[in-house]
Scaffold this motif. Structure first.
Motif, mmCIF file in Angstrom:
data_model
loop_
_atom_site.group_PDB
_atom_site.id
_atom_site.type_symbol
_atom_site.label_atom_id
_atom_site.label_comp_id
_atom_site.label_asym_id
_atom_site.label_seq_id
_atom_site.Cartn_x
_atom_site.Cartn_y
_atom_site.Cartn_z
ATOM 1 N N ARG A 1 0.841 -1.214 0.000
ATOM 2 C CA ARG A 1 0.000 0.000 0.000
ATOM 3 C C ARG A 1 0.872 1.257 0.000
ATOM 4 N NH1 ARG A 1 -3.040 -3.162 3.610
ATOM 5 N NH2 ARG A 1 -2.187 -2.155 5.469
ATOM 6 N N ARG A 2 1.936 1.238 0.792
ATOM 7 C CA ARG A 2 2.813 2.422 0.839
ATOM 8 C C ARG A 2 3.430 2.686 -0.543
ATOM 9 N NH1 ARG A 2 4.349 0.049 5.949
ATOM 10 N NH2 ARG A 2 6.226 -0.890 5.058
ATOM 11 N N VAL A 3 3.920 1.623 -1.157
ATOM 12 C CA VAL A 3 4.549 1.769 -2.481
ATOM 13 C C VAL A 3 3.531 2.304 -3.483
ATOM 14 C CG1 VAL A 3 5.427 0.421 -4.437
ATOM 15 C CG2 VAL A 3 6.341 0.041 -2.139
ATOM 16 N N ARG B 1 -10.422 6.640 -1.657
ATOM 17 C CA ARG B 1 -9.776 6.623 -2.986
ATOM 18 C C ARG B 1 -10.563 7.495 -3.943
ATOM 19 N NH1 ARG B 1 -4.930 4.430 -2.757
ATOM 20 N NH2 ARG B 1 -4.972 4.016 -0.541
ATOM 21 N N LYS B 2 -9.902 7.949 -5.000
ATOM 22 C CA LYS B 2 -10.647 8.697 -6.006
ATOM 23 C C LYS B 2 -10.358 8.122 -7.393
ATOM 24 C CE LYS B 2 -7.659 12.511 -7.481
ATOM 25 N NZ LYS B 2 -7.631 12.226 -8.892
ATOM 26 N N ASN C 1 -4.351 -1.049 -8.068
ATOM 27 C CA ASN C 1 -4.714 0.337 -8.360
ATOM 28 C C ASN C 1 -5.591 0.477 -9.606
ATOM 29 O OD1 ASN C 1 -2.593 -0.282 -10.122
ATOM 30 N ND2 ASN C 1 -1.934 1.844 -10.245
ATOM 31 N N VAL C 2 -6.164 -0.623 -10.059
ATOM 32 C CA VAL C 2 -7.102 -0.599 -11.181
ATOM 33 C C VAL C 2 -8.279 -1.487 -10.791
ATOM 34 C CG1 VAL C 2 -7.441 -1.157 -13.626
ATOM 35 C CG2 VAL C 2 -5.175 -0.464 -12.837
ATOM 36 N N PHE D 1 1.232 6.308 -7.013
ATOM 37 C CA PHE D 1 -0.035 6.641 -7.691
ATOM 38 C C PHE D 1 -0.967 7.501 -6.837
ATOM 39 C CE2 PHE D 1 1.462 2.720 -9.710
ATOM 40 C CZ PHE D 1 1.324 3.022 -11.052
ATOM 41 N N GLY D 2 -0.574 7.819 -5.608
ATOM 42 C CA GLY D 2 -1.446 8.588 -4.728
ATOM 43 C C GLY D 2 -2.710 7.799 -4.404
ATOM 44 N N LYS D 3 -3.818 8.513 -4.255
ATOM 45 C CA LYS D 3 -5.096 7.851 -3.921
ATOM 46 C C LYS D 3 -5.888 7.495 -5.176
ATOM 47 C CE LYS D 3 -4.547 8.226 0.516
ATOM 48 N NZ LYS D 3 -4.199 7.004 1.271
#
Ligand code: SF4
Length: 352
Positions: free
Chosen positions: A41-43, A330-331, A289-290, A48-50
């Motif tokens: 999650r940190r990476v 998340r956005k 992240n997708v 990629f931010g949120k």
């Protein structure tokens, strides 16, 4: 090096060799697993931010000439099949764009009708979708001829998805019956040579060893594919693998987190096609992240691993997913943010 040291090394971007990946993929200790996910999650958030990318899914033809042992849509499975018309595909793509997805994934079985005349029907369809929407376009047509890739790029394809499923050749032969291992690997190379981003994927829970999983992660990542995924196998009725014991998603989550740590700049999907919306949070918490396999309800569309899961109750629709993501802090990326990612990562076409 113990597992915590491996996580630390990978998080710092120093990479892991196959043994290191295998060690992380095999660690079952709760504290290690917790740290693996936290580091992933940190990476992800540092890079990629949120922001999360949303992919809509249009499975436009469920006809297939192949007979993969794991697949519900295999040729010999007697089932209701459909082939959407071009107008239907355009309407679905436009409605997904209006709803706010960043990309439409045009998926089919290896439908012979789309292969005739040098894939002309497929290329025309992609061109028509390109003329209709401004979002990203992914094409997932199975294995196609090398000559078709420049034409697909010309027609507007941004991505080409083709999953190897396993890098264990013996296992491949049992899964993807009568298909060529090398030809499938070449698909993603040919796509990238034509300037199309590529996605590879592995199946988890097909009887593979942890070493097999590690090799798949290593191969997917080092091949340069811009998007890599792991998906838990779901036994399908009417197939030779229907009686395999279903597995929970633990190994898939561990694979997602390991991929995130070792290949930090890649897009890594959380698929709604395995556990439906119920599995979204765990995959995001493992470093994805997708969000893929978003399907508009009431359109008589199918999923791949789960033909019906959460589709007609609307829980795989854009609004529902956005609401869930916002609840997780998340956005969803704007179209220009997503376009910037594609432009920055598009492979340079190779000129002969
Ligand atoms: S996995 Fe793809 S190629 Fe294989 S049978 Fe299913 S639809 Fe056809």
């Amino acid at each position: 090096m113990d597992a915590f040291e491996l996580i630390d090394k990978a998080e710092k971007g120093h990479g892991l060799d196959l043994d290191g990946i295998a060690a992380l993929m095999s660690a079952t200790d709760d504290e290690v697993t917790e740290e693996l996910f936290a580091a992933a999650r940190r990476v992800r958030d540092r890079r990629f931010g949120k922001t999360v990318y949303l992919y809509g899914f249009v499975y436009f033809s469920t006809y297939c000439k192949n007979n993969c042992a794991f697949c519900y849509y295999r040729r010999t499975n007697d089932l209701h099949r459909y082939r959407k018309t071009k107008e239907e595909v355009l309407t679905l793509s436009a409605s997904l764009e209006d709803a706010g997805v960043n990309l439409v994934d045009l998926t089919m079985g290896e439908d012979p009708l789309m292969y005739v005349d040098a894939h002309r029907n497929l290329i025309d369809l992609v061109q028509s979708v390109r003329d209709t929407v401004d979002i990203g376009i992914m094409v997932s047509p199975g294995a196609i001829d090398r000559a078709a890739f420049p034409a697909l790029r010309e027609a507007g394809a941004d991505w080409f998805a083709c999953y190897q499923e396993t890098y264990n050749r013996e296992m491949f032969a049992k899964l993807r019956l009568e298909q060529d291992f090398r030809n499938r690997m070449d698909q993603r190379i040919w796509a990238r040579e034509a300037g199309i981003l590529a996605e590879d994927g592995m199946l988890v829970g097909i009887g593979e060893t942890p070493r097999d999983r590690a090799e798949a992660v290593h191969m997917m990542g080092t091949s340069g594919c811009e998007q890599i995924r792991a998906m838990t196998f779901v036994p399908q009725a009417g197939t030779p693998m229907q009686d395999l014991e279903p597995r929970d998603s633990t190994e898939e989550l561990r694979a997602i987190a390991t991929m995130r740590l070792v290949f930090q700049d890649r897009l890594i999907p959380a698929s709604l096609d395995v556990e439906g919306i119920a599995g979204l949070k765990t995959r995001i918490d493992a470093g994805a992240n997708v969000i893929t396999s978003i399907i508009p309800p009431h359109q008589e569309l199918a999923g791949v691993a789960q033909p019906e899961l959460n589709i007609d109750d609307g829980h795989r629709s854009v609004d529902y997913v956005i609401e869930m993501l916002e609840g997780m802090g998340r956005k969803v990326a704007s179209d220009s943010e997503y376009r910037s990612f594609i432009d920055a990562h598009r492979p340079v076409p190779r000129r002969c």
